[in-house]
Design a protein around this motif. Structure first.
Motif, short mmCIF file in Angstrom:
data_model
loop_
_atom_site.label_atom_id
_atom_site.label_comp_id
_atom_site.label_asym_id
_atom_site.label_seq_id
_atom_site.Cartn_x
_atom_site.Cartn_y
_atom_site.Cartn_z
N ARG A 174 0.83 -1.21 0.00
CA ARG A 174 0.00 0.00 0.00
C ARG A 174 0.87 1.26 0.00
O ARG A 174 0.63 2.20 -0.77
N ARG A 202 3.10 1.30 -3.31
CA ARG A 202 2.35 1.15 -4.56
C ARG A 202 3.06 0.17 -5.50
O ARG A 202 3.17 0.40 -6.71
N ASP A 219 3.88 -2.72 -7.95
CA ASP A 219 3.16 -3.38 -9.03
C ASP A 219 3.52 -4.86 -9.13
O ASP A 219 2.72 -5.66 -9.61
N ARG A 241 -3.52 -3.96 -3.11
CA ARG A 241 -3.38 -3.56 -4.51
C ARG A 241 -3.91 -4.70 -5.38
O ARG A 241 -3.18 -5.65 -5.70
#
Length: 217
Positions: free
Chosen positions: A80, A83, A85, A120
């Motif tokens: 979180r 971020r 990926d 995510r």
């Protein structure tokens, strides 16, 4: 194996160099930690990487002696905040060696994946099977536990894989030799670092077309 010790490059650095030379697009390593493990003080407080390349972002979430059970409660907030990926995950040996059996460790894998996706939903993950260490040569029961977990890890990856959040099982590093590719029967030396980096790089290249095959740069 992932955090690395003072004076090492780490497989993270080897992979960064490979992606820098083969991946067409911006990328950065992320995470709340940057340090190496200092074996003299037995603390994760060293920043003495073997290569001080200023372009290498040292960020990670690895911890000396930390496994799936330690990372499952941390991964959600780490993803979180950063971020992230893509998660490149090499865990399990310490769990099986000291904390949990194969089935219990697999439960923590499921928890880890769920927490990462909660933070995510489209996060990609690449999981590396456990590489047996020298202990597996002298303790058949431990070797069996590692093999059992790797079977469960493969099943978990297949069961939890989904299009919006791919869960990819990397192949074990080909020809990995704990006597030639580690300095103590467990932790990778320079040769071992390259082989682990290659396992992640080749998995991403073959499955998603990212970067090139390891060794092309």
């Amino acid at each position: 194996m992932t955090i690395g010790s003072a004076g090492e490059h780490t497989w993270r650095h080897r992979l960064w160099r490979h992606l820098r030379d083969t991946y067409e697009g911006p990328f950065a390593f992320v995470g709340p930690r940057e340090a190496l493990y200092d074996q003299a003080t037995q603390t994760p407080t060293s920043y003495e990487y073997a290569d001080a390349d200023p372009g290498f972002r040292r960020a990670h979430l690895a911890g000396w002696g930390e496994g799936w059970q330690h990372m499952a409660p941390l991964i959600g907030e780490a993803v979180r905040a950063s971020r992230a990926d893509v998660l490149l995950v090499s865990l399990g040996l310490i769990d099986l060696g000291f904390y949990t059996n194969a089935e219990q460790t697999a439960v923590n894998v499921v928890r880890f994946v769920a927490e990462a996706r909660r933070a995510r939903p489209r996060v990609h993950m690449v999981l590396l099977p456990v590489i047996p260490n020298v202990r597996a040569e002298t303790e058949p029961a431990f070797a069996d536990e590692v093999a059992r977990f790797n079977e469960l890890l493969a099943k978990t990856a297949a069961d939890l894989d989904e299009p919006r959040s791919p869960l990819l099982l990397a192949s074990p590093p080909p020809g990995y030799d704990i006597h030639a590719d580690t300095y103590d029967g467990t932790h990778p030396n320079a040769r071992g670092e390259h082989k682990i980096a290659a396992a992640f790089a080749d998995a991403m290249h073959e499955a998603w077309g990212w970067g090139g095959a390891y060794g092309t740069a």
